[in-house]
Design a protein around this motif. Structure first.
Motif: not given
Ligand code: ADP
Ligand code: MG
Length: 242
Positions: A200-205, A178-185
């Motif tokens: 994740f939905a709340r933090r990154v979406g 999830l951290r890698v996905m967040q960095a990508l976002a």
């Protein structure tokens, strides 16, 4: 321009309607999280974007190209839309580096040296610089999934599709993915993510979609939908945790 545009898209398996006149637009930079009960059509929606399934009605444009425009367009779309699955699908007889370098060699005709240099860069980006020479069997599930993300990025996609990327992982390994996905976002990648990870939905979406029976039933901001879900079916779904 929208990166993804569904216009009344229909998909049927036999008599079963799996996508029921779906309309959806995704703009560059959006991080769209897709939730919904099992069997509601989430994977099928992703697979249609990547031309792994054909659509039966309506129109679907990816990067301005129609998924129905023929084999050359389909190849281009697959290159534009990287996909990461629940099962990592790495080649077990190849090292992490070789897994990541393979696509650019075959799809883009990159030289061996160029493909390997880029693969090293991408493995570093997902925190696996030291594991480049390892085989999938020597890596944890979380590490394998990060290799799979690097592999998808190697084709330089404009859009990343994730289908329950952490569902096969133990809870303690999920965060590293999830951290890698967040960095990508945060890098500005456009993403469409099927997941049960509500944090994740709340933090990154930037946007949350709730799918039910082949339709996008609710579309809005993650905070609004998760804090004050007005839709009864969404409330039930969130309460049951599926
Ligand atoms: P989700 O990802 O939301 O769980 P899917 O998109 O996988 O939902 O599936 C939606 C529906 O389509 C399900 O009822 C599933 O059984 C059906 N389905 C998916 N793929 C196929 C297929 N290849 N052949 C027949 N039915 C399918
Ligand atoms: Mg699915």
């Amino acid at each position: 321009m929208n990166i993804v545009e569904f216009r009344n898209v229909e998909k049927h398996f036999g008599v079963h309607t799996v996508l029921d006149r779906v309309n959806l637009q995704i703009r560059p930079g959006e991080v769209v999280v897709l939730i919904g009960p099992s069997g509601s059509g989430k994977s099928t929606l992703l697979r249609c974007i990547n031309v792994l399934e054909r659509i039966d009605g309506g129109e679907l444009l990816v990067g301005g190209l129609s998924v129905r425009a023929g084999a050359a367009a389909a190849r281009e779309i697959r290159q534009e839309a990287g996909m990461v699955f629940q099962q990592f699908n790495l080649f077990p007889q190849m090292t992490a580096l070789e897994n990541v370098a393979l696509g650019p060699r075959h799809v883009r005709g990159a030289s061996r040296a160029e493909a390997r240099a880029q693969a090293r860069e991408l493995l570093a980006k997902v925190g696996l610089a030291e594991r480049a020479g390892h085989y999938p069997g020597q890596l944890s599930g979380g590490q394998q999934q990060r290799v799979a993300i690097a592999r998808a990025l190697a084709l330089r996609p404009r859009l990343m599709l994730f289908d329950e990327p952490t569902s096969a992982l133990d809870p303690q390994l999920r965060q590293e993915v999830l951290r890698v996905m967040q960095a990508l976002a945060e890098d500005g990648m456009t993403m469409l993510v099927v997941t049960h990870e509500m944090q994740f939905a709340r933090r990154v979406g930037t946007r949350l979609l709730f799918m039910e029976n082949g339709r996008i039933a609710v579309d809005g901001s993650p905070a609004d939908l998760l804090d004050t879900p007005s839709d009864q079916r969404l409330r039930d779904f969130l309460k049951d945790g599926e």
